[in-house]
Design a protein around this motif. Structure first.
Motif, mmCIF file in Angstrom:
data_model
loop_
_atom_site.group_PDB
_atom_site.id
_atom_site.type_symbol
_atom_site.label_atom_id
_atom_site.label_comp_id
_atom_site.label_asym_id
_atom_site.label_seq_id
_atom_site.Cartn_x
_atom_site.Cartn_y
_atom_site.Cartn_z
ATOM 1 N N GLN A 20 0.852 -1.186 0.000
ATOM 2 C CA GLN A 20 0.000 0.000 0.000
ATOM 3 C C GLN A 20 0.892 1.241 0.000
ATOM 4 O O GLN A 20 1.861 1.299 0.758
ATOM 5 C CB GLN A 20 -0.890 0.021 1.252
ATOM 6 C CG GLN A 20 -1.809 -1.170 1.365
ATOM 7 C CD GLN A 20 -2.833 -1.206 0.249
ATOM 8 O OE1 GLN A 20 -3.482 -0.208 -0.037
ATOM 9 N NE2 GLN A 20 -2.962 -2.349 -0.395
ATOM 10 N N LEU A 21 0.535 2.210 -0.833
ATOM 11 C CA LEU A 21 1.305 3.453 -0.843
ATOM 12 C C LEU A 21 0.924 4.303 0.357
ATOM 13 O O LEU A 21 -0.251 4.478 0.662
ATOM 14 C CB LEU A 21 1.066 4.244 -2.124
ATOM 15 C CG LEU A 21 1.882 3.830 -3.330
ATOM 16 C CD1 LEU A 21 1.633 4.776 -4.492
ATOM 17 C CD2 LEU A 21 3.362 3.762 -3.025
ATOM 18 N N GLU A 22 1.936 4.783 1.028
ATOM 19 C CA GLU A 22 1.770 5.658 2.189
ATOM 20 C C GLU A 22 2.397 6.994 1.812
ATOM 21 O O GLU A 22 3.579 7.057 1.490
ATOM 22 C CB GLU A 22 2.504 5.009 3.372
ATOM 23 C CG GLU A 22 2.445 5.759 4.650
ATOM 24 C CD GLU A 22 3.203 5.039 5.743
ATOM 25 O OE1 GLU A 22 2.550 4.396 6.580
ATOM 26 O OE2 GLU A 22 4.447 5.106 5.754
ATOM 27 N N LYS A 23 1.581 8.044 1.800
ATOM 28 C CA LYS A 23 2.069 9.381 1.454
ATOM 29 C C LYS A 23 1.839 10.264 2.664
ATOM 30 O O LYS A 23 0.703 10.470 3.069
ATOM 31 C CB LYS A 23 1.324 9.926 0.244
ATOM 32 C CG LYS A 23 1.541 9.127 -1.006
ATOM 33 C CD LYS A 23 0.752 9.703 -2.154
ATOM 34 C CE LYS A 23 0.971 8.865 -3.402
ATOM 35 N NZ LYS A 23 0.251 9.432 -4.541
ATOM 36 N N GLU A 24 2.925 10.761 3.233
ATOM 37 C CA GLU A 24 2.777 11.545 4.452
ATOM 38 C C GLU A 24 3.761 12.693 4.518
ATOM 39 O O GLU A 24 4.757 12.707 3.808
ATOM 40 C CB GLU A 24 2.949 10.639 5.681
ATOM 41 C CG GLU A 24 4.311 9.998 5.761
ATOM 42 C CD GLU A 24 4.424 8.912 6.821
ATOM 43 O OE1 GLU A 24 3.393 8.433 7.307
ATOM 44 O OE2 GLU A 24 5.563 8.552 7.144
ATOM 45 N N ARG A 25 3.423 13.641 5.373
ATOM 46 C CA ARG A 25 4.336 14.731 5.712
ATOM 47 C C ARG A 25 4.637 14.607 7.193
ATOM 48 O O ARG A 25 3.802 14.172 7.977
ATOM 49 C CB ARG A 25 3.688 16.086 5.392
ATOM 50 C CG ARG A 25 3.583 16.329 3.894
ATOM 51 C CD ARG A 25 2.815 17.575 3.560
ATOM 52 N NE ARG A 25 3.522 18.789 3.957
ATOM 53 C CZ ARG A 25 2.976 20.004 3.884
ATOM 54 N NH1 ARG A 25 1.739 20.173 3.458
ATOM 55 N NH2 ARG A 25 3.661 21.067 4.247
ATOM 56 N N ARG A 26 5.856 14.994 7.573
ATOM 57 C CA ARG A 26 6.332 14.821 8.946
ATOM 58 C C ARG A 26 6.847 16.160 9.459
ATOM 59 O O ARG A 26 7.572 16.863 8.753
ATOM 60 C CB ARG A 26 7.436 13.766 8.943
ATOM 61 C CG ARG A 26 7.873 13.264 10.268
ATOM 62 C CD ARG A 26 8.915 12.157 10.169
ATOM 63 N NE ARG A 26 8.532 11.080 9.272
ATOM 64 C CZ ARG A 26 9.154 10.782 8.136
ATOM 65 N NH1 ARG A 26 10.197 11.465 7.732
ATOM 66 N NH2 ARG A 26 8.742 9.787 7.377
ATOM 67 N N PHE A 27 6.494 16.485 10.722
ATOM 68 C CA PHE A 27 6.857 17.768 11.323
ATOM 69 C C PHE A 27 7.382 17.561 12.739
ATOM 70 O O PHE A 27 6.893 16.701 13.473
ATOM 71 C CB PHE A 27 5.628 18.692 11.415
ATOM 72 C CG PHE A 27 4.976 18.960 10.104
ATOM 73 C CD1 PHE A 27 5.340 20.063 9.343
ATOM 74 C CD2 PHE A 27 3.997 18.113 9.613
ATOM 75 C CE1 PHE A 27 4.735 20.311 8.121
ATOM 76 C CE2 PHE A 27 3.380 18.351 8.388
ATOM 77 C CZ PHE A 27 3.751 19.457 7.646
ATOM 78 N N LEU A 28 8.345 18.389 13.127
ATOM 79 C CA LEU A 28 8.788 18.433 14.514
ATOM 80 C C LEU A 28 7.750 19.197 15.329
ATOM 81 O O LEU A 28 7.139 20.143 14.828
ATOM 82 C CB LEU A 28 10.127 19.165 14.629
ATOM 83 C CG LEU A 28 11.357 18.438 14.116
ATOM 84 C CD1 LEU A 28 12.557 19.377 14.123
ATOM 85 C CD2 LEU A 28 11.643 17.212 14.967
ATOM 86 N N LEU A 29 7.573 18.802 16.563
ATOM 87 C CA LEU A 29 6.723 19.548 17.488
ATOM 88 C C LEU A 29 7.552 19.912 18.713
ATOM 89 O O LEU A 29 8.315 19.076 19.208
ATOM 90 C CB LEU A 29 5.525 18.715 17.955
ATOM 91 C CG LEU A 29 4.482 18.315 16.935
ATOM 92 C CD1 LEU A 29 3.360 17.533 17.615
ATOM 93 C CD2 LEU A 29 3.910 19.519 16.239
ATOM 94 N N PRO A 30 7.417 21.131 19.221
ATOM 95 C CA PRO A 30 8.159 21.506 20.430
ATOM 96 C C PRO A 30 7.564 20.886 21.685
ATOM 97 O O PRO A 30 8.236 20.772 22.707
ATOM 98 C CB PRO A 30 8.041 23.032 20.455
ATOM 99 C CG PRO A 30 6.791 23.329 19.688
ATOM 100 C CD PRO A 30 6.677 22.246 18.649
ATOM 101 N N GLU A 31 6.283 20.488 21.610
ATOM 102 C CA GLU A 31 5.610 19.893 22.769
ATOM 103 C C GLU A 31 4.434 19.065 22.278
ATOM 104 O O GLU A 31 3.991 19.190 21.135
ATOM 105 C CB GLU A 31 5.107 20.981 23.711
ATOM 106 C CG GLU A 31 4.104 21.899 23.049
ATOM 107 C CD GLU A 31 3.776 23.128 23.877
ATOM 108 O OE1 GLU A 31 2.651 23.632 23.748
ATOM 109 O OE2 GLU A 31 4.647 23.568 24.643
ATOM 110 N N MET A 32 3.914 18.233 23.165
ATOM 111 C CA MET A 32 2.747 17.428 22.836
ATOM 112 C C MET A 32 1.516 18.333 22.849
ATOM 113 O O MET A 32 1.282 19.026 23.842
ATOM 114 C CB MET A 32 2.595 16.298 23.864
ATOM 115 C CG MET A 32 1.384 15.409 23.623
ATOM 116 S SD MET A 32 1.392 14.523 22.035
ATOM 117 C CE MET A 32 2.800 13.440 22.241
ATOM 118 N N PRO A 33 0.727 18.360 21.784
ATOM 119 C CA PRO A 33 -0.486 19.178 21.793
ATOM 120 C C PRO A 33 -1.444 18.694 22.887
ATOM 121 O O PRO A 33 -1.634 17.485 23.067
ATOM 122 C CB PRO A 33 -1.095 18.942 20.406
ATOM 123 C CG PRO A 33 0.025 18.430 19.571
ATOM 124 C CD PRO A 33 0.939 17.700 20.501
ATOM 125 N N ALA A 34 -2.042 19.634 23.604
ATOM 126 C CA ALA A 34 -2.951 19.290 24.707
ATOM 127 C C ALA A 34 -4.127 18.457 24.217
ATOM 128 O O ALA A 34 -4.657 17.625 24.966
ATOM 129 C CB ALA A 34 -3.440 20.569 25.389
#
Length: 178
Positions: free
Chosen positions: A19-33
């Motif tokens: 299965q093709l997986e197309k994603e974007r990846r980002f750093l986060l400074p903290e866990m979103p509440a």
């Protein structure tokens, strides 16, 4: 060659089960509440291969997967062909005997409007690293990104599971400093 021969003559990442997986990846400074629905993941990246053995724990339920991820086009870092095989515990335990580099993380779901991110909070030597991923089909490139999204690292190989699992102490320190 005729079609019957070609149907079984396949390369990794090709075929009806990939299965093709197309994603974007980002750093986060903290866990979103708002991130919720935690699940613990232990990934074992088998040494010398593109294979991953995963143990996924949600409450008292455990799922075992054997996976291969292959980039069909090295110039498209956001796309990978992924093939999963679901295992029982005995099969998982047998495959755990193979030499592997281990990565542990807690994954949560972060709903932002109509878009769903998965957020991985890494443990152990990678504590402090938080990555958010979203399927490309869900996130247009021109969408304004929610807070606290940080730098996009989709094309940075250092933020792939295989790299992180096998990274030296010095390489992990450099990743955590970004």
């Amino acid at each position: 060659m005729n079609d019957d021969v070609m149907n079984w003559l396949r390369r990794p990442g090709l075929g009806k089960y990939a299965q093709l997986e197309k994603e974007r990846r980002f750093l986060l400074p903290e866990m979103p509440a708002q991130a919720c629905d935690p699940r613990f993941i232990e990934d074992r990246y088998i040494v010398g291969t593109r294979l991953r053995l995963r143990r996924l724990e949600v409450g008292s339920q455990v799922v075992y997967k054997f996976c291969q991820k292959v980039r069909p086009d090295e110039s498209a870092p956001s796309t990978a062909a992924i093939t999963n095989i679901y295992l029982d515990e005995a099969e998982y335990d047998t495959l755990c005997q193979l030499p592997a580099a281990t990565l542990r993380k807690t994954r949560r779901v972060w709903q932002v409007g109509h878009h769903t991110f998965v957020v991985d909070e890494f443990h152990g030597d990678l504590a402090g690293l938080i990555l958010a991923e979203i399927e490309l089909s869900e996130l247009p490139h021109d969408l304004s990104l929610p807070t606290p999204i940080g730098k996009e690292v989709t094309a940075d190989e250092r933020f792939t599971g295989g790299y992180l699992a096998h990274a030296s102490a010095e390489e992990r320190t450099l990743v955590l400093a970004l």
